[in-house]
Each structure stands twice: as C-alpha cells, then as structure tokens.
Design a protein around this motif. Structure first.
Motif, PDB file in Angstrom:
ATOM      1  N   ASP A  35       0.754  -1.127  -0.122  1.00 49.40           N
ATOM      2  CA  ASP A  35      -0.100  -0.010   0.081  1.00 49.40           C
ATOM      3  C   ASP A  35       0.882   1.373  -0.005  1.00 49.40           C
ATOM      4  O   ASP A  35       1.942   1.229   0.475  1.00 49.40           O
ATOM      5  N   LYS A  37       0.960   5.402   1.175  1.00 54.14           N
ATOM      6  CA  LYS A  37       0.451   6.165   2.162  1.00 54.14           C
ATOM      7  C   LYS A  37      -0.426   7.438   1.585  1.00 54.14           C
ATOM      8  O   LYS A  37       0.173   8.275   0.914  1.00 54.14           O
ATOM      9  N   SER A  39      -2.260  10.866   1.487  1.00 54.68           N
ATOM     10  CA  SER A  39      -2.331  11.892   2.137  1.00 54.68           C
ATOM     11  C   SER A  39      -3.263  13.121   1.631  1.00 54.68           C
ATOM     12  O   SER A  39      -3.649  12.774   0.477  1.00 54.68           O
ATOM     13  N   LYS A  72      -7.366  13.086   9.568  1.00 52.85           N
ATOM     14  CA  LYS A  72      -7.267  11.932  10.627  1.00 52.85           C
ATOM     15  C   LYS A  72      -8.493  11.017  10.765  1.00 52.85           C
ATOM     16  O   LYS A  72      -8.451   9.813  10.702  1.00 52.85           O
ATOM     17  N   ASP A  77      -3.558   8.744   5.908  1.00 48.79           N
ATOM     18  CA  ASP A  77      -2.404   8.656   6.725  1.00 48.79           C
ATOM     19  C   ASP A  77      -1.312   9.835   6.976  1.00 48.79           C
ATOM     20  O   ASP A  77      -0.722   9.793   7.848  1.00 48.79           O
ATOM     21  N   ALA A  78      -1.733  11.017   6.132  1.00 46.73           N
ATOM     22  CA  ALA A  78      -0.795  12.165   6.164  1.00 46.73           C
ATOM     23  C   ALA A  78      -1.596  13.567   5.659  1.00 46.73           C
ATOM     24  O   ALA A  78      -2.761  13.234   5.160  1.00 46.73           O
ATOM     25  N   ASP A 117      -1.820  11.136  15.511  1.00 51.95           N
ATOM     26  CA  ASP A 117      -0.947  10.308  14.858  1.00 51.95           C
ATOM     27  C   ASP A 117      -1.216  10.206  13.540  1.00 51.95           C
ATOM     28  O   ASP A 117      -1.601   9.371  12.935  1.00 51.95           O
ATOM     29  N   ILE A 118      -0.739  11.431  12.899  1.00 51.47           N
ATOM     30  CA  ILE A 118      -0.995  11.335  11.512  1.00 51.47           C
ATOM     31  C   ILE A 118       0.316  12.227  10.788  1.00 51.47           C
ATOM     32  O   ILE A 118       0.852  13.170  11.690  1.00 51.47           O
ATOM     33  N   GLU A 119       0.820  11.844   9.691  1.00 49.67           N
ATOM     34  CA  GLU A 119       2.064  12.235   9.212  1.00 49.67           C
ATOM     35  C   GLU A 119       1.883  13.527   8.389  1.00 49.67           C
ATOM     36  O   GLU A 119       0.879  13.970   8.110  1.00 49.67           O
ATOM     37  N   SER A 121       3.148  14.905   5.272  1.00 47.11           N
ATOM     38  CA  SER A 121       3.726  14.613   3.963  1.00 47.11           C
ATOM     39  C   SER A 121       4.468  15.597   2.990  1.00 47.11           C
ATOM     40  O   SER A 121       5.461  15.514   2.326  1.00 47.11           O
ATOM     41  N   TYR A 296       4.460   9.161  -0.504  1.00 48.28           N
ATOM     42  CA  TYR A 296       3.208   9.495  -0.216  1.00 48.28           C
ATOM     43  C   TYR A 296       2.469   9.839  -1.480  1.00 48.28           C
ATOM     44  O   TYR A 296       3.128  10.316  -2.517  1.00 48.28           O
ATOM     45  N   LYS A 330      -8.719   4.944  -2.858  1.00 48.29           N
ATOM     46  CA  LYS A 330      -8.392   3.555  -2.206  1.00 48.29           C
ATOM     47  C   LYS A 330      -8.803   2.254  -2.872  1.00 48.29           C
ATOM     48  O   LYS A 330      -8.094   1.133  -2.837  1.00 48.29           O
TER      49      LYS A 330
END
Length: 428
Positions: A35, A37, A39, A72, A77-78, A117-119, A121, A296, A330
């Motif tokens: 997969d 990530k 964003s 989130k 993911d970001a 807890d999200i990045e 990018s 990303y 997705k």
C-alpha cells in the motif's frame, strides 16, 4: 505572441532523450503489491480556508487545525499542509506576521499531528522564478527560504515550489534561456538552503515553464542537487503554451517523471480542473506499482465555480466530496494490488470454466500471457509489450472464430489493454 513563443520553444525545449540522460530507469520485472500512504493536500479546502483566513462569509470556514483533525478522522495517513494556510503567509510579500508567531503556529501543527498520529507529507509555497523582473525573483527567493524554515519547524520533509509562469520575454530568451538564467539558479540556492535544514525541494510541474515531463526533468537535472525531486502533479501535464491538457498524453508524462518523483499531487481530472475527463486511477496506481516510487500520494481536489459540490454552494466544507474521492483512490490502490499477470491468468481460467473461452483459444492465450510475463520478469518490457499486443490480436481472432464469447473478449481485452497501456506509460 503565442506563435512566436511556440516557434522559439520548439527549438529550445530538450528532446526526451536529452531529458533522460540521468541513469534512473524503471525497475523492470518488479511489481509493488503493498500500500501507499495517502495524504490530504489541504488545498482541497482552499475556498473554505481562505474564508477563515480573511474572515469572509463566502463559504463555510475551516481552519488548518480543524482540517488536520478531519483528515485523521477520515482515515488519511498524512496531510500536506500548504503554507498558504499558516496565518501570516502572503503570496507576493514577506510574511505579514512576526516570525515567532508563525513558528509557534508551525509547532502547533506539528504537535497536533503527533497527538492524533497523522504524518506530514509536505508543504508548499508560491513563487515565480521565471519572471522578467529581477526584484520579483529576489523577493520570491527570500520568501521561499522563510517558508523552508517553517517547513523544518513543522516537520515537513518536502517544500513544493514552482518554476514560474511563461514570461513575456520568452520569445527573446527562449525556454532554455529563461530556465537556465532564472529558474535554475534560484532552485539551486533553495536546494542548498533546504539541505542545511533537512528539507528536500520538490519542483512541481504546473502547466507553465514546466508543462511537460521533459521540461520538468531537464530543469531538475540542470539544478543538479541531491535533495531536489519532482512533485508529480497528475493534473497539469500539457503541451507547452496550452491552457489545458486536452488531447495530450498525460499518463505518459505522469509515468515519465516517476523515477525523479519525491512527492505527488493526485488530481481528479488529468487535463485540468475545467475539463470533464476523469482520471483513470487504476492506471495511475498500476504505473506507480511498476515504478520505484514508494512515497506519499497526496490527493488534491480542485473546484470550478458552478460545478456540483463547489464549496461556496455547500452548507459545510466539502467533507463528503473529499471522502468520496478518497474512497475512489483507496479502491484503485486495492484493485491494483494483485500482480497483473496473475489477474490475467485468473481470468483465463475462470472464462474457460464458464465456457466463455474454448480450449484452443485458451491454450494460445495462456501461452502468450506466459511469454509476456517471462519477458517482463527477465527485464525485457518492450518485448512484453509486443506480446501483449499479440494477445489482443489473437483474442480478436478467437472471437471472430467463435472460440471466445463477447463476455470473454470484453473481460480479457479490458485487463490486457490496461496492462499494455501501463507498460507503455512506464517503459516505452
């Protein structure tokens, strides 16, 4: 003037061969099944965030921290926190708020992302390094340096920048002259500045001085810095000097820059927001899986006034519209996980069992698929492309002789044509 511009640039723009002098090549024989990530580029909320920043009632407002929380909750993911949405950003001047105040907001963004807890990018700023006005270029250079400092404070790994719009004097200097004399030196200085702060530079193709893959790659190669890559903007490849990408081979350009890509902008429409054709997301993800890119995939929705879902016509920010596109992205990512030849073999077996494909045709098409798979696995993608073309020809012949039903012809033709097109995008 446009005729003169195109005439000059026809001589100035490097050929595809010149632009690919770097030894970066797609990894033939490999197909990534993991997969990516995904964003959310906060520019998707641009209309609403501008309403917040400027205290306007033109659309339901949303601020940067609220947008991050939405991302989130929606499952991203970001986030790509474009600098436009940090209070104090200005498109044409230095920041309008004190440095300490801006840095404090950057730390709030970083802290919130860590908390939920999200990045992050990437981020981006606006600039025009192709401008004929040296004062404009100098100011933009200092502006982007400031926002690189903010990116470092925020924890963004990549700063997105542009080459600039086609200047009025391009008929005098030509494309290469403008690029080498103005754009390249500015990007070199920024890349060096970013390297000292742990921030990479991303040159985004944007239908301007970087309208084509060749132009974007060539500028990046002229910059010749280890920490610069390409932001692969899937909605802005087009003929140089054109206002849209209608009729252009944008999938070829999207794939061509993948070996140089360090971040993404996945758009809904490949020829431009004002056009109607939708992105073939499965084709994009197949191309990605055939490439070496593993970074990303930020998605970005653009809005045209009057279209369904335009943010000013909604009672809330376009949460539903973003979630719908996210779901489509997705689904395309998941649909392309299976190795492409495995999918063809599975379809062949299934169609034989149902009687849609008779034995002589099944044996011939299976053999052709195995040949194409072996050629790809051995690093001979161009030969594999030819075998896929043979498959399609033999499938048509089988259908004409009653050995393949219309259902078999449609199912196998769709799968193999899609695989062939992606091979051509990435390897041809």
């Amino acid at each position: 003037m446009l005729a003169a511009v195109l005439a000059v640039t026809a001589l100035a723009v490097p050929s595809a061969g010149a632009a690919s002098a770097d030894d970066r090549r797609p990894e033939q024989g490999r197909y990534y099944t993991g997969d990516f990530k995904i964003s959310l580029n906060l520019y998707s909320f641009n209309v609403n965030m501008q309403a917040w920043l400027k205290n306007r009632k033109t659309a339901p407002p949303i601020d940067t921290l609220q947008a991050i929380r939405f991302a989130k909750e929606a499952g991203f993911d970001a986030v790509d926190v474009t600098a436009y949405y940090i209070p104090g950003f200005d498109f044409y001047e230095m920041p309008t708020k004190p440095r300490d105040e801006i840095m404090d907001y950057a730390r709030q963004i970083r802290s919130l992302c860590e908390e939920v807890d999200i990045e992050i990018s990437g981020t981006g700023a606006s600039n025009d390094f192709a401008s004929a006005d040296p004062a404009r270029r100098a100011l933009d250079l200092e502006r982007v340096k400031f926002w690189i400092d903010v990116a470092a404070e925020m924890g963004a790994p990549v700063m997105r920048v542009f080459s600039g719009v086609v200047p009025e004097d391009i008929d005098h200097l030509g494309w290469a002259g403008v690029a080498q004399q103005r754009v390249v030196p500015a990007l070199q200085e920024l890349a060096d500045y970013g390297a000292a702060r742990g921030v990479d530079l991303g040159l985004q193709n944007h239908g301007d001085m970087t309208a084509t893959a060749e132009q974007t790659i060539q500028i990046m190669q002229w910059v010749n810095r280890p920490n610069i890559g390409i932001i692969d903007d899937t909605g802005y490849f087009r003929p140089f000097g054109s206002t849209t990408g209608l009729g252009y081979n944008w999938y070829g350009d999207i794939a061509k820059v993948l070996p140089y890509t360090n971040n993404f902008q996945l758009k809904k429409k490949p020829a431009g927001a004002e056009t109607d054709e939708l992105m073939d997301l499965e084709r994009v993800f197949t191309d990605l899986r055939l490439s070496s890119y593993r970074g990303y995939i930020p998605l970005e929705l653009l809005w045209v006034r009057g279209e369904p879902g335009y943010p000013r016509d909604l009672d809330e920010p376009p949460f539903t519209q973003i979630e719908q596109f996210f779901t489509q992205v997705k689904n395309a990512m998941h649909a392309t996980r299976t190795r492409p030849f495995d999918a063809v073999h599975t379809a062949l077996h299934a169609l034989r069992r149902t009687g849609d494909l008779q034995e002589p045709a099944y044996a011939l098409l299976t053999s052709t698929t195995q040949q194409a798979e072996h050629q790809f696995g051995s690093g001979h993608a161009r030969q594999s492309i030819k075998s896929l073309e043979d498959f399609l020809s033999r499938l048509d012949s089988a259908a004409s002789h009653g050995q393949a039903t219309p259902n078999a012809q449609q199912e196998l033709g769709r799968r193999v044509t899609a695989l062939h097109d992606s091979f051509v995008d990435v390897f041809a």
